[in-house]
Design a protein around this motif. Structure first.
Motif, PDB file in Angstrom:
ATOM      1  N   ILE A 127       0.163  -3.060 -14.927  1.00 36.08           N
ATOM      2  CA  ILE A 127       0.737  -3.252 -13.594  1.00 36.08           C
ATOM      3  C   ILE A 127       0.737  -4.710 -13.146  1.00 36.08           C
ATOM      4  O   ILE A 127       1.139  -5.022 -12.035  1.00 36.08           O
ATOM      5  N   ILE A 128       0.249  -5.607 -13.995  1.00 33.34           N
ATOM      6  CA  ILE A 128       0.142  -7.017 -13.577  1.00 33.34           C
ATOM      7  C   ILE A 128       1.522  -7.618 -13.291  1.00 33.34           C
ATOM      8  O   ILE A 128       1.752  -8.223 -12.231  1.00 33.34           O
ATOM      9  N   ILE A 129       2.467  -7.442 -14.234  1.00 31.66           N
ATOM     10  CA  ILE A 129       3.791  -8.054 -14.053  1.00 31.66           C
ATOM     11  C   ILE A 129       4.529  -7.448 -12.855  1.00 31.66           C
ATOM     12  O   ILE A 129       5.062  -8.199 -12.013  1.00 31.66           O
ATOM     13  N   PRO A 130       4.602  -6.100 -12.721  1.00 29.72           N
ATOM     14  CA  PRO A 130       5.264  -5.551 -11.517  1.00 29.72           C
ATOM     15  C   PRO A 130       4.620  -6.032 -10.220  1.00 29.72           C
ATOM     16  O   PRO A 130       5.333  -6.347  -9.255  1.00 29.72           O
ATOM     17  N   GLN A 131       3.278  -6.089 -10.199  1.00 26.46           N
ATOM     18  CA  GLN A 131       2.598  -6.558  -8.986  1.00 26.46           C
ATOM     19  C   GLN A 131       2.947  -8.023  -8.699  1.00 26.46           C
ATOM     20  O   GLN A 131       3.187  -8.396  -7.552  1.00 26.46           O
ATOM     21  N   TYR A 132       2.966  -8.828  -9.737  1.00 27.08           N
ATOM     22  CA  TYR A 132       3.262 -10.262  -9.533  1.00 27.08           C
ATOM     23  C   TYR A 132       4.682 -10.447  -8.987  1.00 27.08           C
ATOM     24  O   TYR A 132       4.897 -11.256  -8.068  1.00 27.08           O
ATOM     25  N   ILE A 133       5.619  -9.682  -9.543  1.00 21.51           N
ATOM     26  CA  ILE A 133       7.006  -9.776  -9.046  1.00 21.51           C
ATOM     27  C   ILE A 133       7.083  -9.318  -7.590  1.00 21.51           C
ATOM     28  O   ILE A 133       7.737  -9.946  -6.751  1.00 21.51           O
ATOM     29  N   LEU A 134       6.401  -8.197  -7.296  1.00 22.19           N
ATOM     30  CA  LEU A 134       6.417  -7.672  -5.920  1.00 22.19           C
ATOM     31  C   LEU A 134       5.812  -8.671  -4.938  1.00 22.19           C
ATOM     32  O   LEU A 134       6.400  -8.961  -3.883  1.00 22.19           O
ATOM     33  N   PHE A 135       4.649  -9.214  -5.274  1.00 20.68           N
ATOM     34  CA  PHE A 135       4.000 -10.170  -4.368  1.00 20.68           C
ATOM     35  C   PHE A 135       4.821 -11.460  -4.237  1.00 20.68           C
ATOM     36  O   PHE A 135       4.803 -12.117  -3.197  1.00 20.68           O
ATOM     37  N   GLY A 136       5.528 -11.810  -5.332  1.00 19.72           N
ATOM     38  CA  GLY A 136       6.414 -12.974  -5.250  1.00 19.72           C
ATOM     39  C   GLY A 136       7.561 -12.733  -4.291  1.00 19.72           C
ATOM     40  O   GLY A 136       7.940 -13.623  -3.518  1.00 19.72           O
ATOM     41  N   LYS A 137       8.149 -11.516  -4.341  1.00 17.84           N
ATOM     42  CA  LYS A 137       9.239 -11.171  -3.414  1.00 17.84           C
ATOM     43  C   LYS A 137       8.761 -11.189  -1.962  1.00 17.84           C
ATOM     44  O   LYS A 137       9.515 -11.517  -1.041  1.00 17.84           O
ATOM     45  N   LEU A 138       7.492 -10.800  -1.764  1.00 18.11           N
ATOM     46  CA  LEU A 138       6.930 -10.785  -0.410  1.00 18.11           C
ATOM     47  C   LEU A 138       6.451 -12.172   0.040  1.00 18.11           C
ATOM     48  O   LEU A 138       5.941 -12.307   1.159  1.00 18.11           O
ATOM     49  N   ASP A 139       6.570 -13.162  -0.855  1.00 20.01           N
ATOM     50  CA  ASP A 139       6.130 -14.528  -0.558  1.00 20.01           C
ATOM     51  C   ASP A 139       4.620 -14.589  -0.291  1.00 20.01           C
ATOM     52  O   ASP A 139       4.159 -15.289   0.609  1.00 20.01           O
ATOM     53  N   TRP A 140       3.867 -13.803  -1.081  1.00 19.28           N
ATOM     54  CA  TRP A 140       2.413 -13.772  -0.927  1.00 19.28           C
ATOM     55  C   TRP A 140       1.691 -14.631  -1.954  1.00 19.28           C
ATOM     56  O   TRP A 140       0.450 -14.687  -1.926  1.00 19.28           O
ATOM     57  N   LEU A 141       2.432 -15.258  -2.881  1.00 18.15           N
ATOM     58  CA  LEU A 141       1.757 -16.068  -3.900  1.00 18.15           C
ATOM     59  C   LEU A 141       1.087 -17.270  -3.245  1.00 18.15           C
ATOM     60  O   LEU A 141       1.561 -17.806  -2.245  1.00 18.15           O
ATOM     61  N   ASN A 142      -0.025 -17.691  -3.859  1.00 15.75           N
ATOM     62  CA  ASN A 142      -0.855 -18.779  -3.335  1.00 15.75           C
ATOM     63  C   ASN A 142      -1.448 -18.443  -1.962  1.00 15.75           C
ATOM     64  O   ASN A 142      -1.665 -19.317  -1.129  1.00 15.75           O
TER      65      ASN A 142
END
Length: 282
Positions: A127-142
């Motif tokens: 689930i790492i890649i789907p989660q990373y894409i989802l959080f990226g879409k939500l602008d939650w990275l960093n």
């Protein structure tokens, strides 16, 4: 008299064996603590010695000063912020979900329970890649959000653990509470939660440990050094392009063990009680 001597000899052999095994099991931690007081030369020339030739506290001072004007207090503050919120959210949400599965009748309960149990066997890497894409879409990275928000939706292992505890509570308690006017949430907060305290504390200890030592999550989602956690900051001491400050890294590693060690010392009786009781009821 002869029998007493044999029992005493067995007791001595038993305790000496336990002490020897405990020493070897605890040796890596002792080595880490001893190395945190050594200078670099002593660290490599007398690597196996547990007693430093000269005790140095400068490793702790240098390590605590951190990097680029950011002290280790910042990294500890970030770790505590993430771990405390995540632990409280994960334990509470898991208890609420377990109560739903154990005490509330609704359509598809068995189906959703099987789905929840199935996720226990799902490797985290999937689930790492789907989660990373989802959080990226939500602008939650960093930000801390990818490390905290998922905790508000429970963890299958804790749900299963707490559910076994709830199964052991008699349904007559719920019936009595209903007669006194309690609704489903009233039963959960006033009856169930106080009675499953050992399971909650056990889940809390595990959650604290796992979140505190998590390295991959912060490495994946955090890029700003000011937002680093302790586990991520420790790797900054090891720089292949420069000189590694081993003494400071060992010193901060010792300090990073202290919260988990204190949590275990304070709550160990609840940890044993929660695991053993859940196992019996299962």
């Amino acid at each position: 008299m002869k029998k007493n001597n044999q029992q005493m000899l067995k007791s001595i052999i038993y305790h000496v064996s336990i002490c020897v095994l405990a020493f070897f099991m605890f040796y890596p931690v002792l080595w880490l603590i001893a190395s945190s007081f050594k200078d670099t030369k002593d660290l490599f020339q007398n690597a196996y010695q547990l007693i430093p030739q000269k005790v140095l506290l400068s490793n702790y001072v240098e390590g605590w000063n951190g990097f680029g004007g950011i002290s280790f207090a910042t990294f500890f503050k970030n770790s505590f912020f993430i771990v405390i919120i995540s632990t409280v959210a994960q334990v509470f949400s898991s208890a609420l979900i377990a109560y739903g599965f154990g005490r509330v009748t609704f359509i598809g309960r068995k189906f959703w329970f099987v789905c929840m149990i199935t996720t226990l066997m799902l490797p985290h890497q999937v689930i790492i890649i789907p989660q990373y894409i989802l959080f990226g879409k939500l602008d939650w990275l960093n930000t801390f959000l990818p490390l905290i928000v998922p905790s508000f939706f429970g963890l299958p292992f804790f749900i299963f653990l707490i559910l076994q505890f709830i199964y052991g509570l008699p349904f007559e308690l719920d019936e009595s509470a209903k007669i006194d006017g309690c609704g489903k949430f009233g039963i959960f907060f006033r009856i169930i939660l106080p009675l499953i305290k050992p399971a909650l504390i056990t889940s809390g200890i595990f959650s604290f440990y796992w979140k505190w030592q998590d390295f991959f999550g912060p490495l994946l989602y955090l890029q700003d050094t000011k937002k680093y956690t302790v586990s991520l900051a420790l790797k900054m001491f090891s720089d292949p392009a420069a000189v590694t400050n081993w003494g400071a890294m060992f010193a901060m590693s010792v300090l990073s063990l202290m919260p988990a060690f204190l949590i275990f010392i304070i709550f160990q009786k609840y940890l044993v009680e929660g695991i053993s009781t859940s196992g019996l009821k299962g």
